[in-house]
Write a protein that holds these residues in place. Structure first.
Motif, PDB file in Angstrom:
ATOM      1  N   SER A  19       0.811  -1.219   0.000  1.00 47.58           N
ATOM      2  CA  SER A  19       0.000   0.000   0.000  1.00 47.58           C
ATOM      3  C   SER A  19       0.842   1.265   0.000  1.00 47.58           C
ATOM      4  CB  SER A  19      -0.942  -0.004   1.210  1.00 47.58           C
ATOM      5  OG  SER A  19      -0.189  -0.111   2.413  1.00 47.58           O
ATOM      6  N   ASN A  20       2.012   1.237   0.679  1.00 44.36           N
ATOM      7  CA  ASN A  20       2.836   2.450   0.740  1.00 44.36           C
ATOM      8  C   ASN A  20       3.826   2.565  -0.418  1.00 44.36           C
ATOM      9  OD1 ASN A  20       4.624   0.418   1.376  1.00 44.36           O
ATOM     10  ND2 ASN A  20       4.909   1.065   3.521  1.00 44.36           N
ATOM     11  N   GLN A  21       3.887   1.514  -1.293  1.00 45.58           N
ATOM     12  CA  GLN A  21       4.734   1.540  -2.486  1.00 45.58           C
ATOM     13  C   GLN A  21       6.215   1.732  -2.161  1.00 45.58           C
ATOM     14  OE1 GLN A  21       3.690   1.147  -5.929  1.00 45.58           O
ATOM     15  NE2 GLN A  21       2.044   0.260  -4.711  1.00 45.58           N
ATOM     16  N   ASP A  22       6.651   1.339  -0.973  1.00 44.67           N
ATOM     17  CA  ASP A  22       8.048   1.469  -0.577  1.00 44.67           C
ATOM     18  C   ASP A  22       8.761   0.157  -0.876  1.00 44.67           C
ATOM     19  OD1 ASP A  22      10.491   2.009   0.466  1.00 44.67           O
ATOM     20  OD2 ASP A  22       9.809   2.398   2.520  1.00 44.67           O
TER      21      ASP A  22
ATOM     22  N   GLY B 194       4.772  -3.330  -8.703  1.00 38.78           N
ATOM     23  CA  GLY B 194       5.919  -2.449  -8.587  1.00 38.78           C
ATOM     24  C   GLY B 194       5.946  -1.686  -7.289  1.00 38.78           C
ATOM     25  N   CYS B 195       7.005  -0.897  -7.163  1.00 36.63           N
ATOM     26  CA  CYS B 195       7.172  -0.062  -5.971  1.00 36.63           C
ATOM     27  C   CYS B 195       8.103   1.098  -6.336  1.00 36.63           C
ATOM     28  CB  CYS B 195       7.744  -0.869  -4.803  1.00 36.63           C
ATOM     29  SG  CYS B 195       9.331  -1.666  -5.178  1.00 36.63           S
ATOM     30  N   LYS B 196       8.320   1.987  -5.400  1.00 37.59           N
ATOM     31  CA  LYS B 196       9.181   3.145  -5.617  1.00 37.59           C
ATOM     32  C   LYS B 196      10.376   3.068  -4.667  1.00 37.59           C
ATOM     33  CE  LYS B 196       5.405   6.145  -7.115  1.00 37.59           C
ATOM     34  NZ  LYS B 196       4.659   7.404  -6.862  1.00 37.59           N
ATOM     35  N   LEU B 197      11.563   3.322  -5.226  1.00 34.97           N
ATOM     36  CA  LEU B 197      12.802   3.263  -4.445  1.00 34.97           C
ATOM     37  C   LEU B 197      13.369   4.681  -4.295  1.00 34.97           C
ATOM     38  CD1 LEU B 197      14.999   1.538  -3.074  1.00 34.97           C
ATOM     39  CD2 LEU B 197      16.163   1.467  -5.297  1.00 34.97           C
TER      40      LEU B 197
ATOM     41  N   GLN C 283      27.009  -1.480  -4.861  1.00 33.56           N
ATOM     42  CA  GLN C 283      26.888  -2.928  -4.842  1.00 33.56           C
ATOM     43  C   GLN C 283      25.796  -3.431  -3.898  1.00 33.56           C
ATOM     44  OE1 GLN C 283      28.232  -4.976  -6.934  1.00 33.56           O
ATOM     45  NE2 GLN C 283      29.377  -3.333  -7.951  1.00 33.56           N
ATOM     46  N   PRO C 284      25.706  -2.947  -2.653  1.00 33.61           N
ATOM     47  CA  PRO C 284      24.595  -3.401  -1.788  1.00 33.61           C
ATOM     48  C   PRO C 284      23.222  -3.057  -2.365  1.00 33.61           C
ATOM     49  CG  PRO C 284      26.306  -2.363  -0.478  1.00 33.61           C
ATOM     50  CD  PRO C 284      26.650  -2.091  -1.903  1.00 33.61           C
ATOM     51  N   LEU C 285      23.121  -1.884  -3.017  1.00 32.57           N
ATOM     52  CA  LEU C 285      21.840  -1.492  -3.597  1.00 32.57           C
ATOM     53  C   LEU C 285      21.462  -2.424  -4.751  1.00 32.57           C
ATOM     54  CD1 LEU C 285      19.472   0.477  -3.766  1.00 32.57           C
ATOM     55  CD2 LEU C 285      20.887   1.918  -5.258  1.00 32.57           C
TER      56      LEU C 285
ATOM     57  N   ARG D 235      16.403  11.072  -5.087  1.00 25.46           N
ATOM     58  CA  ARG D 235      15.675  10.794  -6.319  1.00 25.46           C
ATOM     59  C   ARG D 235      14.870   9.498  -6.120  1.00 25.46           C
ATOM     60  NH1 ARG D 235      15.955  12.575 -11.461  1.00 25.46           N
ATOM     61  NH2 ARG D 235      17.850  13.744 -11.013  1.00 25.46           N
ATOM     62  N   THR D 236      13.674   9.482  -6.674  1.00 33.09           N
ATOM     63  CA  THR D 236      12.806   8.303  -6.575  1.00 33.09           C
ATOM     64  C   THR D 236      12.771   7.594  -7.929  1.00 33.09           C
ATOM     65  OG1 THR D 236      11.450   9.370  -4.892  1.00 33.09           O
ATOM     66  CG2 THR D 236      10.497   7.474  -6.039  1.00 33.09           C
ATOM     67  N   ILE D 237      13.031   6.281  -7.888  1.00 38.27           N
ATOM     68  CA  ILE D 237      13.083   5.471  -9.111  1.00 38.27           C
ATOM     69  C   ILE D 237      11.997   4.413  -9.040  1.00 38.27           C
ATOM     70  CG2 ILE D 237      14.492   3.902 -10.505  1.00 38.27           C
ATOM     71  CD1 ILE D 237      16.947   5.281  -9.482  1.00 38.27           C
ATOM     72  N   PRO D 238      11.193   4.214 -10.109  1.00 37.57           N
ATOM     73  CA  PRO D 238      10.178   3.150 -10.101  1.00 37.57           C
ATOM     74  C   PRO D 238      10.823   1.787 -10.397  1.00 37.57           C
ATOM     75  CG  PRO D 238      10.063   4.374 -12.157  1.00 37.57           C
ATOM     76  CD  PRO D 238      11.082   5.075 -11.310  1.00 37.57           C
ATOM     77  N   ILE D 239      10.409   0.787  -9.643  1.00 36.13           N
ATOM     78  CA  ILE D 239      10.845  -0.604  -9.823  1.00 36.13           C
ATOM     79  C   ILE D 239       9.604  -1.422 -10.190  1.00 36.13           C
ATOM     80  CG2 ILE D 239      12.007  -2.579  -8.802  1.00 36.13           C
ATOM     81  CD1 ILE D 239      13.779  -0.104  -9.065  1.00 36.13           C
ATOM     82  N   THR D 240       9.662  -2.134 -11.322  1.00 36.52           N
ATOM     83  CA  THR D 240       8.481  -2.864 -11.790  1.00 36.52           C
ATOM     84  C   THR D 240       8.818  -4.328 -12.040  1.00 36.52           C
ATOM     85  OG1 THR D 240       8.940  -2.307 -14.104  1.00 36.52           O
ATOM     86  CG2 THR D 240       7.484  -0.827 -12.875  1.00 36.52           C
ATOM     87  N   SER D 241       7.798  -5.147 -11.922  1.00 45.83           N
ATOM     88  CA  SER D 241       7.897  -6.583 -12.211  1.00 45.83           C
ATOM     89  C   SER D 241       6.600  -6.994 -12.908  1.00 45.83           C
ATOM     90  CB  SER D 241       8.101  -7.392 -10.929  1.00 45.83           C
ATOM     91  OG  SER D 241       8.216  -8.764 -11.218  1.00 45.83           O
ATOM     92  N   SER D 242       6.720  -7.796 -13.963  1.00 47.51           N
ATOM     93  CA  SER D 242       5.531  -8.163 -14.741  1.00 47.51           C
ATOM     94  C   SER D 242       5.699  -9.566 -15.307  1.00 47.51           C
ATOM     95  CB  SER D 242       5.294  -7.167 -15.891  1.00 47.51           C
ATOM     96  OG  SER D 242       6.376  -7.200 -16.810  1.00 47.51           O
TER      97      SER D 242
END
Length: 543
Positions: free
Chosen positions: A368-371, A391-394, A403-405, A503-510
């Motif tokens: 719900s919080n898209q985190d 998806g979510c927002k990073l 590397q950890p990211l 900066r916020t980056i969208p992460i998606t999976s489909s």
């Protein structure tokens, strides 16, 4: 005399014995005690008659064409002989179809029997047999003659093949099911390794609840499967408002009884669980019951029945179809165990589960919080035939390390243990090497650049999976089969941001399902539509 006439009416009339010898069958013999022209099988024709024939109107006489092997009478004329002669041959004819009848063990089906006419003497008996909403029409050959059995044979185990009805000491293990209507019929035998689940309606009232066997626990456990007794695994009691309670002790037999205008302890559901060996021997049988109650206003109840099978020393894994996938059920997957390389047969025999205990292909579950950092570990199974996207927002800061990211995002997109193989069928077993499709991995790099890190850093931002499937098998009942799975990871380049900036980056999976079934070739007519329904057991013992 009246006594003689009554005895004559009461004596059952038996028709003539059915003719199954093809050498004695003749469909063109129409005239009584006369020779039919060009009828080479007519027993009334002499050699002189045959010499005048020009052809044989019926050259081949066979019985039922559905038999796997049968005799065939071949008739022909030798026109070169003087005078012409009839030639008769009796040959063995083999049916090439795999769906054929091996033997006829129900002799009553070879002829039509005259129905019993209702009279004042037998009316009550016929009403009791055929007057209910459903009645059994099973052949007498299903009932085993226990008197003729050797007592020592009842303690011997029996090795079953797939689909063979499970035998009990008196008949077969029955799984009630609806036949013509929604009413329950108790003549449905449970087949070995055939997982089934049925629901049907049973006529019932409070006054008769103690007289109907099918609503009592005894009806389902009083007959053992040859040398194996059916034990009670659990009992759940359901109240009138639907609330269910699990009883602590399952060794108590609860029979239907009337209490305060209620009929309690009636069977609402039965679930059989059969344990078997790799040789096909049943070693354990357990039944779980759901008992309920009805009031005096009720005239019927709905019963549910289920049977499942588990091989000994193995863990049961839910199937997603039998054999083809069913739309809406999870896609089954797995990966190779540690210790590779080994022979492929050993690898697949030791195939282990994927990211969850049910061996399913999963996808990132949106929150719900898209985190994205809060969504780690949240997965949902991929359902066959359902295109899905999540998806979510990073939120990335300058203090984050590359590397950890990158590893965190890979774990987020693929899960902790991404499977290497996907089952091509819904019922594929781990030991069936050819039933598992390897997942193809692709990588794509985007040209988009985020100014965050001093040196360029490639991070994954999306996972796209494509599942290609095709219709396999008969046109009448095609089965869904997965033939290819591709997982594509898309990465992007990050560069340094000024200190204190975010900066916020969208992460998606489909996931996308693509039907690649071959269409009809151009220039050819489409397959004709057959407005017919096959019998329920047409493919028995195949599925």
């Amino acid at each position: 005399p009246p006594e003689t006439r009554a005895a004559t009416r009461a004596r059952p009339r038996s028709g003539p014995a059915p003719v199954t010898d093809v050498a004695k069958l003749c469909v063109c013999d129409l005239l009584v005690a006369q020779c039919d022209v060009n009828c080479c099988c007519d027993p009334d024709c002499s050699a002189a008659d045959f010499s005048l024939f020009t052809t044989c109107s019926v050259p081949v006489v066979t019985g039922d064409s559905r038999f796997c092997s049968q005799k065939a009478a071949i008739y022909s004329l030798d026109v070169e002989a003087n005078p012409p002669e009839r030639i008769f041959k009796l040959i063995d004819q083999v049916n090439p179809s795999v769906f054929c009848i091996h033997t006829t063990n129900y002799k009553q089906a070879l002829s039509f029997s005259s129905p019993e006419m209702p009279t004042s003497e037998n009316f009550d008996q016929l009403l009791k047999q055929f007057g209910s909403a459903s009645f059994s029409a099973e052949p007498d050959s299903w009932n085993m003659n226990t008197d003729a059995q050797n007592p020592s044979d009842t303690n011997e185990t029996y090795r079953y093949k797939y689909g063979v009805p499970i035998q009990t000491v008196d008949a077969f293990l029955r799984l009630p099911s609806p036949v013509v209507s929604s009413w329950c019929s108790d003549a449905n035998p449970a087949g070995f390794l055939l997982n089934q689940a049925t629901k049907c309606i049973r006529s019932l009232s409070v006054e008769k609840c103690g007289n109907i066997e099918a609503v009592s626990m005894l009806f389902y456990i009083n007959s053992s499967i040859l040398a194996v007794n059916i034990t009670v695994h659990s009992i759940v009691v359901q109240s009138l408002n639907g609330m269910r309670t699990l009883l602590n002790g399952s060794d108590v037999l609860r029979l239907p009884m009337i209490l305060d205008e209620l009929c309690i302890n009636i069977v609402l559901g039965v679930s059989y669980h059969i344990t078997y060996t790799d040789a096909g021997e049943i070693i354990e049988a357990a039944a779980s019951f759901v008992l309920g109650a009805i009031n005096k206003e009720a005239r019927s109840i709905q019963q549910s029945f289920e049977i499942s099978f588990t091989q000994v020393n193995t863990k049961p894994v839910p199937l997603s179809g039998n054999p083809g996938y069913v739309v809406g059920l999870p896609v089954r997957a797995g990966f190779r165990p540690q210790g590779y390389p080994f022979p492929v047969e050993i690898l697949f025999a030791a195939l282990v589960l994927s990211t969850n205990k049910y061996s399913q292909l999963t996808i990132l579950q949106s929150t719900s919080n898209q985190d994205c950092l809060a969504a780690q570990g949240a997965r949902t199974p991929i359902l066959f035939g359902y295109n899905m996207i999540s998806g979510c927002k990073l939120r990335i800061t300058a203090a984050m390390k590359c590397q950890p990211l990158t590893q965190t995002l890979l774990d987020l997109l693929k899960g902790q243990s991404f499977p290497e193989f996907v089952a091509s069928f819904g019922n594929s077993q781990a030991q069936d090497v050819l039933d598992w499709v390897p997942i193809t991995h692709l990588h794509i790099s985007e040209q988009r650049i985020y100014n965050i890190f001093q040196s360029s850093c490639q991070i994954p931002v999306s996972l796209e999976m494509e599942v290609k499937w095709t219709k396999y098998g008969s046109l009448v009942n095609p089965q869904a089969r997965i033939v290819n799975v591709t997982a594509t990871i898309t990465t992007t380049t990050l560069k340094q941001l000024p200190s204190g900036r975010e900066r916020t980056i969208p992460i998606t999976s489909s996931v996308v399902f693509t039907d690649i079934s071959s269409p009809a070739e151009p220039g050819y007519k489409a397959w004709p539509t057959i407005n017919a329904k096959l019998p329920f057991d047409f493919f028995f013992p195949f599925v």
